[in-house]
Write a protein that holds these residues in place. Structure first.
Motif, mmCIF file in Angstrom:
data_model
loop_
_atom_site.group_PDB
_atom_site.id
_atom_site.type_symbol
_atom_site.label_atom_id
_atom_site.label_comp_id
_atom_site.label_asym_id
_atom_site.label_seq_id
_atom_site.Cartn_x
_atom_site.Cartn_y
_atom_site.Cartn_z
ATOM 1 N N LEU A 287 -28.274 68.060 -22.054
ATOM 2 C CA LEU A 287 -28.616 66.702 -21.630
ATOM 3 C C LEU A 287 -27.873 65.665 -22.466
ATOM 4 C CD1 LEU A 287 -32.466 66.998 -20.992
ATOM 5 C CD2 LEU A 287 -30.647 66.696 -19.288
ATOM 6 N N THR A 288 -27.669 65.943 -23.736
ATOM 7 C CA THR A 288 -26.911 65.021 -24.585
ATOM 8 C C THR A 288 -25.473 64.909 -24.100
ATOM 9 O OG1 THR A 288 -28.304 65.559 -26.484
ATOM 10 C CG2 THR A 288 -26.172 64.567 -26.955
ATOM 11 N N ALA B 234 -31.563 59.984 -31.489
ATOM 12 C CA ALA B 234 -32.117 59.637 -30.178
ATOM 13 C C ALA B 234 -32.832 58.289 -30.223
ATOM 14 C CB ALA B 234 -33.065 60.733 -29.702
ATOM 15 N N THR C 88 -31.184 72.983 -23.701
ATOM 16 C CA THR C 88 -31.407 71.887 -22.759
ATOM 17 C C THR C 88 -31.129 70.544 -23.405
ATOM 18 O OG1 THR C 88 -33.061 73.166 -21.555
ATOM 19 C CG2 THR C 88 -33.140 70.780 -21.283
ATOM 20 N N VAL C 89 -31.582 70.358 -24.636
ATOM 21 C CA VAL C 89 -31.328 69.105 -25.346
ATOM 22 C C VAL C 89 -29.822 68.904 -25.528
ATOM 23 C CG1 VAL C 89 -31.585 67.928 -27.567
ATOM 24 C CG2 VAL C 89 -33.555 68.958 -26.471
ATOM 25 N N LEU D 133 -27.249 62.645 -32.898
ATOM 26 C CA LEU D 133 -27.943 63.569 -31.994
ATOM 27 C C LEU D 133 -27.084 64.789 -31.688
ATOM 28 C CD1 LEU D 133 -30.288 64.317 -30.129
ATOM 29 C CD2 LEU D 133 -29.283 62.824 -28.398
ATOM 30 N N ILE E 127 -34.871 63.832 -23.620
ATOM 31 C CA ILE E 127 -34.367 64.334 -24.903
ATOM 32 C C ILE E 127 -35.303 63.935 -26.030
ATOM 33 C CG2 ILE E 127 -32.522 64.103 -26.622
ATOM 34 C CD1 ILE E 127 -30.572 63.733 -24.240
ATOM 35 N N ASN F 103 -25.342 63.007 -20.879
ATOM 36 C CA ASN F 103 -25.491 61.570 -21.107
ATOM 37 C C ASN F 103 -24.169 60.953 -21.553
ATOM 38 O OD1 ASN F 103 -27.313 59.523 -20.756
ATOM 39 N ND2 ASN F 103 -28.490 59.954 -22.588
ATOM 40 N N LEU G 247 -32.392 60.231 -21.705
ATOM 41 C CA LEU G 247 -32.689 60.017 -23.118
ATOM 42 C C LEU G 247 -34.179 60.150 -23.411
ATOM 43 C CD1 LEU G 247 -31.709 59.356 -25.941
ATOM 44 C CD2 LEU G 247 -31.872 56.931 -25.359
#
Length: 117
Positions: A105-106, A45, A101-102, A19, A81, A109, A78
């Motif tokens: 957020l990854t 993901a 954003t992805v 990811l 995502i 996480n 997740l």
């Protein structure tokens, strides 16, 4: 049981690498406005989702302590995502904000997994 848990942790790390790697390879394209969500990101993901659920189950079966709030937060991130990547996977160009954003957020996480004890 420990060997099985470690095997799923390794697979979980491979998922996060896929990811994040898919995101990082598209960063220069993001600057040009031509980035897109690739299959590596989607499969990474999905791998994280499956192995994460398996890890929670295996740890609970082995009577290890599981922080359900942490797992819930990670799962919610997740799912966001995964939802974005799944819905936008066929678009020729990803919007810069959505793509960023992805990535954010990854990374969030990852830091939640490592720093939240």
């Amino acid at each position: 049981m420990d060997v099985l848990i470690h095997l799923f942790v390794g697979l979980h790390i491979i998922g996060i690498a896929s990811l994040l790697g898919g995101f990082l390879t598209q960063m220069s394209a993001m600057g040009k406005g031509t980035a897109r969500f690739n299959k590596a990101m989607l499969h990474g993901a999905l791998t994280m989702l499956v192995t994460g659920v398996a890890l929670v189950g295996l740890n609970q079966a082995d009577d290890n302590t599981v922080n359900n709030i942490k797992i819930g937060v990670k799962l919610a991130i997740l799912i966001v995502i995964l939802g974005i990547v799944y819905v936008k996977r066929d678009d020729e160009v990803a919007e810069k904000g959505l793509f960023a954003t992805v990535g954010a957020l990854t990374v969030a996480n990852i830091f939640i997994a490592v720093l939240w004890t």
